[in-house]
Write a protein that holds these residues in place. Structure first.
Motif, PDB file in Angstrom:
ATOM      1  N   LEU A 467      41.390  19.216  40.423  1.00 15.46           N
ATOM      2  CA  LEU A 467      42.360  18.115  40.533  1.00 15.46           C
ATOM      3  C   LEU A 467      42.583  17.696  41.982  1.00 15.46           C
ATOM      4  CD1 LEU A 467      44.872  19.282  37.798  1.00 15.46           C
ATOM      5  CD2 LEU A 467      43.364  17.298  37.706  1.00 15.46           C
ATOM      6  N   SER A 470      39.501  14.589  44.448  1.00 19.89           N
ATOM      7  CA  SER A 470      39.571  13.173  44.842  1.00 19.89           C
ATOM      8  C   SER A 470      40.335  12.970  46.143  1.00 19.89           C
ATOM      9  CB  SER A 470      40.219  12.335  43.739  1.00 19.89           C
ATOM     10  OG  SER A 470      39.467  12.416  42.559  1.00 19.89           O
TER      11      SER A 470
ATOM     12  N   VAL B 108      45.510  35.252   8.993  1.00 21.18           N
ATOM     13  CA  VAL B 108      44.872  36.564   8.892  1.00 21.18           C
ATOM     14  C   VAL B 108      45.935  37.656   8.738  1.00 21.18           C
ATOM     15  CG1 VAL B 108      43.488  38.259  10.159  1.00 21.18           C
ATOM     16  CG2 VAL B 108      42.785  35.846  10.114  1.00 21.18           C
ATOM     17  N   LYS B 130      35.339  23.468  11.333  1.00 20.61           N
ATOM     18  CA  LYS B 130      34.358  24.416  11.846  1.00 20.61           C
ATOM     19  C   LYS B 130      35.056  25.591  12.533  1.00 20.61           C
ATOM     20  CE  LYS B 130      30.185  24.336  14.638  1.00 20.61           C
ATOM     21  NZ  LYS B 130      29.380  23.538  15.571  1.00 20.61           N
ATOM     22  N   LYS B 134      35.357  29.390  10.791  1.00 19.03           N
ATOM     23  CA  LYS B 134      34.720  30.499  11.486  1.00 19.03           C
ATOM     24  C   LYS B 134      35.699  31.657  11.688  1.00 19.03           C
ATOM     25  CE  LYS B 134      32.229  31.365  15.753  1.00 19.03           C
ATOM     26  NZ  LYS B 134      31.865  30.855  17.070  1.00 19.03           N
ATOM     27  N   THR B 463      33.065   6.645  38.129  1.00 20.85           N
ATOM     28  CA  THR B 463      34.143   7.629  38.270  1.00 20.85           C
ATOM     29  C   THR B 463      34.902   7.743  36.954  1.00 20.85           C
ATOM     30  OG1 THR B 463      34.365   7.082  40.614  1.00 20.85           O
ATOM     31  CG2 THR B 463      36.231   8.206  39.587  1.00 20.85           C
ATOM     32  N   HIS B 466      40.046  10.807  34.876  1.00 23.67           N
ATOM     33  CA  HIS B 466      40.832  12.004  35.175  1.00 23.67           C
ATOM     34  C   HIS B 466      40.785  12.352  36.653  1.00 23.67           C
ATOM     35  CE1 HIS B 466      36.887  14.062  34.632  1.00 23.67           C
ATOM     36  NE2 HIS B 466      37.366  14.861  35.539  1.00 23.67           N
ATOM     37  N   LEU B 467      39.788  11.814  37.371  1.00 20.52           N
ATOM     38  CA  LEU B 467      39.714  12.094  38.808  1.00 20.52           C
ATOM     39  C   LEU B 467      40.764  11.324  39.598  1.00 20.52           C
ATOM     40  CD1 LEU B 467      35.836  12.209  39.169  1.00 20.52           C
ATOM     41  CD2 LEU B 467      37.432  14.122  39.381  1.00 20.52           C
ATOM     42  N   LEU B 468      41.444  10.370  38.950  1.00 22.46           N
ATOM     43  CA  LEU B 468      42.477   9.596  39.650  1.00 22.46           C
ATOM     44  C   LEU B 468      43.871  10.143  39.388  1.00 22.46           C
ATOM     45  CD1 LEU B 468      41.124   6.012  38.819  1.00 22.46           C
ATOM     46  CD2 LEU B 468      40.506   7.500  40.725  1.00 22.46           C
ATOM     47  N   ASP B 469      43.983  11.073  38.450  1.00 20.90           N
ATOM     48  CA  ASP B 469      45.303  11.534  38.026  1.00 20.90           C
ATOM     49  C   ASP B 469      46.139  12.089  39.186  1.00 20.90           C
ATOM     50  OD1 ASP B 469      47.087  12.277  35.594  1.00 20.90           O
ATOM     51  OD2 ASP B 469      46.963  14.126  36.763  1.00 20.90           O
ATOM     52  N   LEU B 484      55.182  16.177  33.328  1.00 23.61           N
ATOM     53  CA  LEU B 484      54.298  16.935  32.438  1.00 23.61           C
ATOM     54  C   LEU B 484      53.629  16.065  31.375  1.00 23.61           C
ATOM     55  CD1 LEU B 484      56.407  20.184  32.099  1.00 23.61           C
ATOM     56  CD2 LEU B 484      54.509  19.687  33.633  1.00 23.61           C
ATOM     57  N   TYR B 506      45.133  14.693  33.774  1.00 20.71           N
ATOM     58  CA  TYR B 506      44.640  16.000  34.195  1.00 20.71           C
ATOM     59  C   TYR B 506      44.165  16.807  32.992  1.00 20.71           C
ATOM     60  CZ  TYR B 506      49.108  17.613  32.386  1.00 20.71           C
ATOM     61  OH  TYR B 506      50.168  17.873  31.565  1.00 20.71           O
ATOM     62  N   LYS B 507      44.525  16.368  31.803  1.00 17.07           N
ATOM     63  CA  LYS B 507      44.223  17.174  30.627  1.00 17.07           C
ATOM     64  C   LYS B 507      42.822  16.925  30.085  1.00 17.07           C
ATOM     65  CE  LYS B 507      48.182  15.924  28.841  1.00 17.07           C
ATOM     66  NZ  LYS B 507      49.317  15.644  27.947  1.00 17.07           N
ATOM     67  N   THR B 508      42.271  15.744  30.352  1.00 21.45           N
ATOM     68  CA  THR B 508      40.976  15.428  29.761  1.00 21.45           C
ATOM     69  C   THR B 508      39.865  15.640  30.762  1.00 21.45           C
ATOM     70  OG1 THR B 508      41.385  13.155  30.384  1.00 21.45           O
ATOM     71  CG2 THR B 508      41.744  13.738  28.092  1.00 21.45           C
ATOM     72  N   PHE B 509      38.679  15.780  30.229  1.00 21.75           N
ATOM     73  CA  PHE B 509      37.514  15.910  31.093  1.00 21.75           C
ATOM     74  C   PHE B 509      36.366  15.177  30.410  1.00 21.75           C
ATOM     75  CE2 PHE B 509      33.951  18.408  32.984  1.00 21.75           C
ATOM     76  CZ  PHE B 509      34.202  18.041  34.289  1.00 21.75           C
TER      77      PHE B 509
END
Lengths: 623, 623
Positions: A467, A470, B108, B130, B134, B463, B466-469, B484, B506-509
């Protein structure tokens, strides 16, 4: 540089690919990755199998040989080198270009139906095996483990696996005894309800036992594995180095110990069978913890239901947070390193105008000054000593054919570092020994602004390094400039100069949050192809920050530079700096003066001291 | 608010869980997720099955009912609400707290050995199936698809699935005909060598066919699926809405067309059997493209070897890049929206001091002003109208029991938006109708600095958002403050107010790179629990930027604000702004004045115009 002639070697390899002595069934393709059995970044000569079969010896590349074809995948750094080093038997697969097939797609396109693709299960990481195996299976082929490495069967003059003496590190260097590290590890294991932990990365073994080695260049590690149970410790290591009394004493091999701290020393080669025995003896719900980058062979030794795989091991995470002894050691190492570089730059300033200093001479001189410092062990990576257009080649290493003479007309970039017994360094400075152009100064200043933006950043506890990436680019971006590498990597404490799990890069996302005590590099740059390269790199320590509102007691962090080498003010266009940035430079230089100045004085290095004082004169902004 | 009594309902559900009419074998647990069969963010009343069985009607939550237990997983936004709405039959599982078990772990821990866990295969996305399947299998249980939704079997007064009339959009709104969209989609399919594409997200169906609906609140979509082959188009949709002559004309249902553009209209409920027929008729290497978030039922209809799953579909990516007609529409919509908000704030300024305006009244008034604008359709989400401490509840929606009266002593935060036939809006303004405290101004100004840092950012093509967050947080971080939530989301063009594949968080990539023509929100904030909330949100368009060096022709991007509503200067501490930031505010306000001023003039809204002129007076920095 003439290519290696591989016709005969490939013929031999294709023969063993169907020789029942080595393969249960013939394999129609054989994969030769770069790595060793520990997924190391730097590998020993005996592990350079891909270079042996192909001639291409760059740090990254995967060879695949089929009955008809031989192909090499590598990335942009190595297109030229690979093309030069390989003969016409080889097809170069340029990774990152749009039309280049993946290894899987290429295999599917060239293999006859129902083929077997072989690979050494010790060299391929489990996660990579999984991906490739799936892709091949869905096209009707099979990825098969070939126990004996087929390159080794034809590599008649393969060097021995190194087995050099060990260095023991006492508490004054490590801060924590290996016993206490085992206790902490077992408590992490108990938290996750695992019974066994398998240590496969070489730097993790070294860190855990407070030992260092020199089996691999630059990384002070030794070939070994460890398997830690809740009541047992097994260390898999070869050679008479375990006969060294200092090592025996350090590991308390001959003392009466509680059984859970008694280290059983076993042959390096017995790891697989021992781990299989562990796997066979597990009760339901007993798990074994492995890195998901451990080799396929070791991962498979544990039945799937019993595996607990994580991208970062508890050792990797503990190792990244340096304790007070390690931090102090890193400080000392960086002061010594600064002394060496002050000497070097003072020397260069006098010698460069004479026209006799080449990139190789400068690199050697840097090593010479470093080696004069206490507890110097070796370099921490191959020195990047580059002037003019060579500076634009990001991973440049001078060799005779490219070796350029430093001059007063070109920018000089030096990215170098050393291993000292008390710490690891990595520093880049970009200097001009004549008069830089306005454009060079402009670019340098944007890079400096990025460097400062990261170094002075304040951020809440729990922030991941990516983070911050940039911040390093913002000033460059505003003018339409950028650099195509990450901004920083973790740095070990007398260990690997590149280590996880933290870093500062747009490319990562799975990095762990930064914590006080972690150490990373801050190294933005700018590269003008064919002209020059600029990079400003400090190693910085994550420290708690003071803020007005303190994130509702969540706490905050910032960086303290450990590297204390002047940043050439001649290269700075002061008008592009804000007042805050200007103050940062002046305070940084003030600290270099005080701390490194005192050490230069103590070592009686008066010429270098004079140079330091001159280079750290405060910047004065024109109002 | 009294809880829903669910004793009888749970008894009935537990009976059908073992009734052979509905289940092949009894299931020991039944999962009731929030979603619908299209993984929509907003769902229709007939899909509110989790709210029906539990009483809890927040937007996120998963209910699991076993023979003995009933448990509800939801996140921090809804802990209080869920606790109020559910009776003592239910255990609240607070997600995000350390000791809260995951659904899998809890299952479980409570299930007898070898249990069956049922779920509606149409509601659970394939990727979630899935993961859960599993985890359950490794503990000896089975996740099983239960064809008939068990909630529906006991929900006697379940509302009908809505089937409202459609709106057709001509080229002046969409810029591209549905035929041309199909052609572009087929070319993407050919690139990836897939023969079929299954459209499962409602906004993707709507976008592809240039149709809109009102089956779901806020999102102008309609229940439908589509399956696009290289030579066929199948649209699965119910009701007599396909009898509407405008729709028939728009889709050219009665025209003589090339067969590959002939739309076959089929019943909504026949998607599964039709897709199974497609799956059964595939030749080797014929692939079917689905989102990896499509339902398990539809994904399973295609044999595994024939599936081509991606996180973002080609429609999702194409839809995000707005063409000239859409961009112009979005501009018009935002001007109308600004007119409505100028009217509202002018009205509030006069009415708030009287003490008669509640949060609900203000929200209603905002809707009233918006509904006076041309092509207004509905709101784009539930208005967040919050004053004082309610402003600190990020997803607050005023209801009678929480409804607070606006006053001259508290900050007021309004986050609202509308659907117009030419575009979708989403804007947040934070106002004070009295005299803000120094601390409130300080916090507001940091948020504004973050808003500007993103809005004015220049970055290279390629770009990811998320790089601008971190740019949005830097000024807050410097003082130890943070918020938050993410900084921005994609916005549809008369479509969903939240859409992928881009965003600023910031949460995504896994977000896709920003491209010129994409539209996102820029909405940093600061929230002081129990006191106030601040957020400044504009919708911004990604546009090419002019830079000095233009990234070696890689090109660069920046943002243009589409939202043109004054930012209250009374809340700004000018001393905290740089000159550049000050200029940004003044230029932004100048544009509001010119563009929205002209429209207010044209609409004869003189009071609001006076308010606008007053609110957009330039900031003057004290030198």
């Amino acid at each position: 540089m003439s290519p290696k002639i591989t016709t005969e070697l490939l013929k031999q390899l294709r023969q063993v690919m169907k020789n029942p002595r080595y393969v249960q069934e013939p394999v129609q393709a054989y994969i030769v990755p770069s790595g060793d059995a520990h997924q190391s970044e730097y590998i020993a000569p005996c592990d350079c199998r891909r270079a042996f079969i192909s001639g291409f010896d760059g740090s990254a590349g995967t060879a695949i040989v089929t009955e008809q074809h031989a192909a090499m995948w590598t990335d942009g750094r190595y297109f030229l080198q690979a093309a030069h080093q390989m003969d016409s038997n080889w097809t170069l697969m340029k990774m990152g270009l749009k039309d280049t097939p993946t290894q899987e797609d290429w295999l599917v396109s060239v293999l006859p139906e129902g083929s077997k693709v072989g690979v050494d299960p010790f060299i391929i990481p489990a996660d990579q095996w999984k991906r490739m195996s799936k892709a091949l299976r869905s096209a009707g082929h099979d990825l098969v483990p070939v126990k004996e490495n087929l390159i080794n069967t034809i590599w008649t003059d393969c060097p021995q696996r190194p087995c050099k003496p060990l260095i023991t590190l006492d508490l004054s260097y490590t801060g924590v005894s290996w016993r206490d590290k085992i206790v902490a590890l077992r408590s992490k294991m108990a938290e996750r309800k695992v019974m066994w932990f398998v240590v496969t990365a070489l730097d993790e073994v070294a860190w855990l036992f407070n030992l260092r080695g020199s089996d691999v260049e630059y990384n002070p590690v030794f070939f070994a594995y460890a398997v830690i149970g809740m009541n047992t410790i097994r260390l898999f290591i070869d050679g008479d180095r375990m006969m060294d009394p200092a090592v025996r004493e350090h590991l308390q091999l001959d003392s009466t110990l509680e059984p859970e701290f008694k280290i059983q020393v076993m042959p390096y080669g017995s790891i697989l069978s021992e781990l299989q025995a562990v796997g066979a003896g597990l009760s339901p719900r007993e798990k074994v913890w492995l890195s998901d980058k451990a080799s396929y062979a070791l991962t498979e030794a544990i039945p799937k239901a019993y595996r607990y795989l994580t991208p970062y091991t508890p050792i990797c995470i503990a190792k990244a947070v340096k304790n007070a002894a390690e931090t102090e050691g890193m400080r000392r190492a960086h002061i010594k390193d600064a002394v060496a570089l002050c000497e070097l730059f003072n020397w260069l300033e006098k010698e460069v105008p004479k026209g006799t200093v080449t990139e190789i001479v400068a690199a050697d001189k840097a090593e010479e000054f470093r080696s004069q410092q206490k507890d110097f062990v070796e370099l921490s990576f191959a020195t990047i000593s580059s002037t003019g257009p060579n500076g634009a080649i990001i991973h440049y290493k001078p060799v005779p054919v490219t070796n350029r003479t430093l001059s007063v007309n070109e920018i000089y970039l030096l990215d170098s570092g050393a291993q000292y017994k008390d710490g690891t360094t990595d520093v880049t400075r970009t200097m001009h020994f004549g008069t830089p152009s306005a454009y060079e100064k402009e670019c340098f200043t944007y890079v400096l602004k990025g460097h400062i933006a990261v170094s002075a950043a304040i951020f809440p506890n729990g922030t991941k390094g990516h983070l911050l990436d940039s911040f390093a680019r913002s000033a460059l971006w505003d003018c339409g400039l950028d650099y195509l590498h990450g901004t920083g990597h973790g740095v070990g404490s007398f260990l690997n100069v590149h280590e996880g799990p933290c870093g500062i890069s747009y490319k990562t996302f799975a990095d762990e949050p930064l914590e006080a005590g972690m150490i990373v590099s801050d190294e933005p740059g700018y590269y003008e192809d064919g002209s020059f390269g600029i990079r400003i790199e400090n190693v910085v320590l994550v420290i708690p920050a003071e803020t007005k509102y303190n994130f509702k007691n969540r706490g905050s962090l910032t960086f303290e530079p450990l590297t204390l080498v002047p940043i050439q003010t001649k290269m700075i266009d002061i008008n592009l700096l804000t007042e805050k940035e200007c103050n940062w430079v002046n305070q940084y230089h003030q600290k270099c003066r005080e701390v490194v100045g005192a050490e230069l004085e103590r070592q009686g290095r008066h010429g270098a001291l004079q140079w330091l004082l001159r280079e750290t004169e405060p910047l004065a902004r024109v109002q």
